[in-house]
Scaffold this motif. Structure first.
Motif, mmCIF file in Angstrom:
data_model
loop_
_atom_site.group_PDB
_atom_site.id
_atom_site.type_symbol
_atom_site.label_atom_id
_atom_site.label_comp_id
_atom_site.label_asym_id
_atom_site.label_seq_id
_atom_site.Cartn_x
_atom_site.Cartn_y
_atom_site.Cartn_z
ATOM 1 N N MET A 1 26.388 58.417 48.727
ATOM 2 C CA MET A 1 26.317 57.710 47.450
ATOM 3 C C MET A 1 26.696 58.597 46.271
ATOM 4 O O MET A 1 27.290 58.141 45.294
ATOM 5 C CB MET A 1 24.906 57.156 47.239
ATOM 6 N N ASP A 2 26.378 59.882 46.353
ATOM 7 C CA ASP A 2 26.650 60.783 45.228
ATOM 8 C C ASP A 2 28.138 61.096 45.076
ATOM 9 O O ASP A 2 28.540 61.676 44.058
ATOM 10 C CB ASP A 2 25.871 62.097 45.403
ATOM 11 N N GLY A 3 28.942 60.715 46.046
ATOM 12 C CA GLY A 3 30.355 61.034 45.981
ATOM 13 C C GLY A 3 31.201 59.998 45.258
ATOM 14 O O GLY A 3 32.431 60.124 45.230
ATOM 15 N N HIS A 4 30.567 59.013 44.642
ATOM 16 C CA HIS A 4 31.302 57.936 43.985
ATOM 17 C C HIS A 4 30.968 57.901 42.492
ATOM 18 O O HIS A 4 29.804 57.998 42.107
ATOM 19 C CB HIS A 4 30.962 56.589 44.625
ATOM 20 N N GLN A 5 32.002 57.739 41.669
ATOM 21 C CA GLN A 5 31.823 57.718 40.224
ATOM 22 C C GLN A 5 32.126 56.332 39.669
ATOM 23 O O GLN A 5 33.101 55.692 40.079
ATOM 24 C CB GLN A 5 32.746 58.750 39.566
ATOM 25 N N ASP A 6 31.328 55.890 38.713
ATOM 26 C CA ASP A 6 31.516 54.566 38.131
ATOM 27 C C ASP A 6 32.825 54.446 37.356
ATOM 28 O O ASP A 6 33.340 53.342 37.176
ATOM 29 C CB ASP A 6 30.351 54.227 37.194
ATOM 30 N N ASN A 7 33.370 55.570 36.883
ATOM 31 C CA ASN A 7 34.560 55.497 36.037
ATOM 32 C C ASN A 7 35.870 55.642 36.808
ATOM 33 O O ASN A 7 36.947 55.645 36.205
ATOM 34 C CB ASN A 7 34.501 56.568 34.949
ATOM 35 N N THR A 8 35.839 55.738 38.130
ATOM 36 C CA THR A 8 37.065 55.950 38.901
ATOM 37 C C THR A 8 38.042 54.783 38.754
ATOM 38 O O THR A 8 39.225 54.982 38.421
ATOM 39 C CB THR A 8 36.740 56.169 40.388
ATOM 40 N N PHE A 9 37.597 53.566 38.988
ATOM 41 C CA PHE A 9 38.483 52.409 38.869
ATOM 42 C C PHE A 9 38.962 52.202 37.434
ATOM 43 O O PHE A 9 40.153 51.942 37.222
ATOM 44 C CB PHE A 9 37.797 51.152 39.397
ATOM 45 N N PRO A 10 38.075 52.283 36.417
ATOM 46 C CA PRO A 10 38.579 52.165 35.039
ATOM 47 C C PRO A 10 39.635 53.215 34.701
ATOM 48 O O PRO A 10 40.604 52.911 33.990
ATOM 49 C CB PRO A 10 37.314 52.337 34.189
ATOM 50 N N ASP A 11 39.459 54.446 35.183
ATOM 51 C CA ASP A 11 40.457 55.489 34.918
ATOM 52 C C ASP A 11 41.812 55.113 35.530
ATOM 53 O O ASP A 11 42.867 55.314 34.908
ATOM 54 C CB ASP A 11 40.002 56.824 35.505
ATOM 55 N N ILE A 12 41.797 54.583 36.743
ATOM 56 C CA ILE A 12 43.038 54.212 37.416
ATOM 57 C C ILE A 12 43.735 53.066 36.684
ATOM 58 O O ILE A 12 44.959 53.072 36.508
ATOM 59 C CB ILE A 12 42.759 53.819 38.884
ATOM 60 N N LEU A 13 42.968 52.074 36.245
ATOM 61 C CA LEU A 13 43.559 50.858 35.692
ATOM 62 C C LEU A 13 43.781 50.901 34.181
ATOM 63 O O LEU A 13 44.478 50.022 33.644
ATOM 64 C CB LEU A 13 42.672 49.653 36.021
ATOM 65 N N TYR A 14 43.228 51.887 33.499
ATOM 66 C CA TYR A 14 43.352 51.903 32.033
ATOM 67 C C TYR A 14 44.803 51.835 31.549
ATOM 68 O O TYR A 14 45.112 51.048 30.635
ATOM 69 C CB TYR A 14 42.643 53.123 31.454
ATOM 70 N N PRO A 15 45.756 52.614 32.107
ATOM 71 C CA PRO A 15 47.134 52.492 31.620
ATOM 72 C C PRO A 15 47.694 51.074 31.765
ATOM 73 O O PRO A 15 48.391 50.581 30.869
ATOM 74 C CB PRO A 15 47.899 53.489 32.500
ATOM 75 N N ALA A 16 47.389 50.409 32.882
ATOM 76 C CA ALA A 16 47.880 49.044 33.078
ATOM 77 C C ALA A 16 47.203 48.069 32.133
ATOM 78 O O ALA A 16 47.842 47.160 31.584
ATOM 79 C CB ALA A 16 47.656 48.614 34.531
ATOM 80 N N ILE A 17 45.896 48.232 31.915
ATOM 81 C CA ILE A 17 45.176 47.361 30.985
ATOM 82 C C ILE A 17 45.725 47.545 29.573
ATOM 83 O O ILE A 17 45.945 46.572 28.833
ATOM 84 C CB ILE A 17 43.662 47.670 31.014
ATOM 85 N N LYS A 18 45.951 48.798 29.189
ATOM 86 C CA LYS A 18 46.478 49.098 27.865
ATOM 87 C C LYS A 18 47.846 48.443 27.673
ATOM 88 O O LYS A 18 48.146 47.885 26.605
ATOM 89 C CB LYS A 18 46.582 50.616 27.692
ATOM 90 N N GLU A 19 48.669 48.492 28.710
ATOM 91 C CA GLU A 19 49.994 47.887 28.605
ATOM 92 C C GLU A 19 49.911 46.369 28.493
ATOM 93 O O GLU A 19 50.702 45.745 27.776
ATOM 94 C CB GLU A 19 50.847 48.276 29.807
ATOM 95 N N VAL A 20 48.960 45.757 29.192
ATOM 96 C CA VAL A 20 48.777 44.303 29.082
ATOM 97 C C VAL A 20 48.475 43.917 27.644
ATOM 98 O O VAL A 20 49.043 42.964 27.104
ATOM 99 C CB VAL A 20 47.650 43.828 30.020
#
Length: 277
Positions: free
Chosen positions: A182-201
């Protein structure tokens, strides 16, 4: 291990309109309403959800009235209601049952979100409590924080019209063999990956003349690998399929998953709210 990618299409950055949001919302709402009248566990689920919301420890600028009435939890100060349902149950032997739960979240009439999940247990009341808390922990805490003005400044969003949008995300839910670390997962991993695409949208893809930006958007992410190696997952933007984002998540997260013959799964929600002026 043989990994089979399903439902992955080439395409641009913007969410596709393969599924019309209005039709999707109507379908979901109709199915919930037609099944609730005969399900005796639904009021129990709604009551447990109201109790879970009462435990929300984030600073709230207004006093919230949280009320469960039959199948629905009302939070009138936020113009929010959450419709609960138990879609069915499966007997797994030894008195263990899997309950298929559904939640329809209606915010100020036009914004509708929908989530399904499973609750496992031997006692129906305990299962409803566990399911309500899991939904509260995995979806509602991030959603409420977004509604109440909390956001992550690192994810700046601004439309061509100058409107600012704030982004927040839910707690990352992991399943199966991921529970071992459980300690090996970060809540911000998916937002970090998708932020450039969200910003472009927001900055480029939905900038047709007279485009009317909404006050609230949401993104649902689900990735899983079955014991046989088959990939099942989706990414939705306001209920619409977003294949570009799914491909990004596969490339920068899923392909790095550990090798195991056990089930693996991740689920998360991203919320985007227009900044009040």
């Amino acid at each position: 291990m043989n990994k089979q990618f399903k439902h992955i299409l080439a395409g641009g950055h913007a969410p596709t309109t393969a599924i019309n949001s209005q039709k999707f919302n109507k379908f979901v709402e109709t199915n919930l309403e037609t099944r609730m009248e005969t399900n005796v566990l639904v009021p129990t689920l709604a009551t447990h959800l109201a109790n879970a919301i009462q435990s929300f420890d984030f600073e709230v600028p207004v006093t919230l009235t949280i009320e469960a009435v039959n199948d629905t939890v009302h939070l009138r100060e936020l113009e929010l209601e959450i419709v609960c349902n138990v879609l069915g149950e499966q007997d797994h032997g030894n008195d263990v049952k899997v309950y298929h739960l559904a939640f329809l979240i209606r915010l100020k009439g036009d914004n509708i979100m929908y989530e399904e999940m499973a609750a496992i247990g031997t006692d129906p009341e305990e299962s409803m409590s566990q399911g309500a808390y899991t939904f509260f922990r995995g979806f509602l805490t991030g959603f409420f924080q977004c509604l109440l003005g909390y956001y992550e400044p690192v994810y700046e969003l601004k439309s061509p019209t100058g409107d600012e949008f704030h982004l927040n995300y839910s707690h990352l839910q992991v399943q199966g063999a991921f529970m071992d670390d459980m300690d090996g997962h970060q809540d911000n991993t998916f937002p970090d990956i998708l932020y450039p695409a969200i910003k472009e949208v927001f900055e480029r893809e939905i900038t047709e003349p007279d485009h009317d930006y909404k006050d609230f958007y949401w993104i649902k992410i689900y990735l899983s690998r079955q014991p046989g190696g088959t990939f099942i997952g989706e990414c939705r933007f306001d209920n619409n399929i977003w294949d570009y984002a799914l491909n990004e998540l596969i490339e920068y997260d899923y392909k790095l998953w550990k090798e195991t013959d056990r089930f693996l799964g991740k689920k998360q929600f991203i919320f985007i709210r227009r900044c009040p002026k």
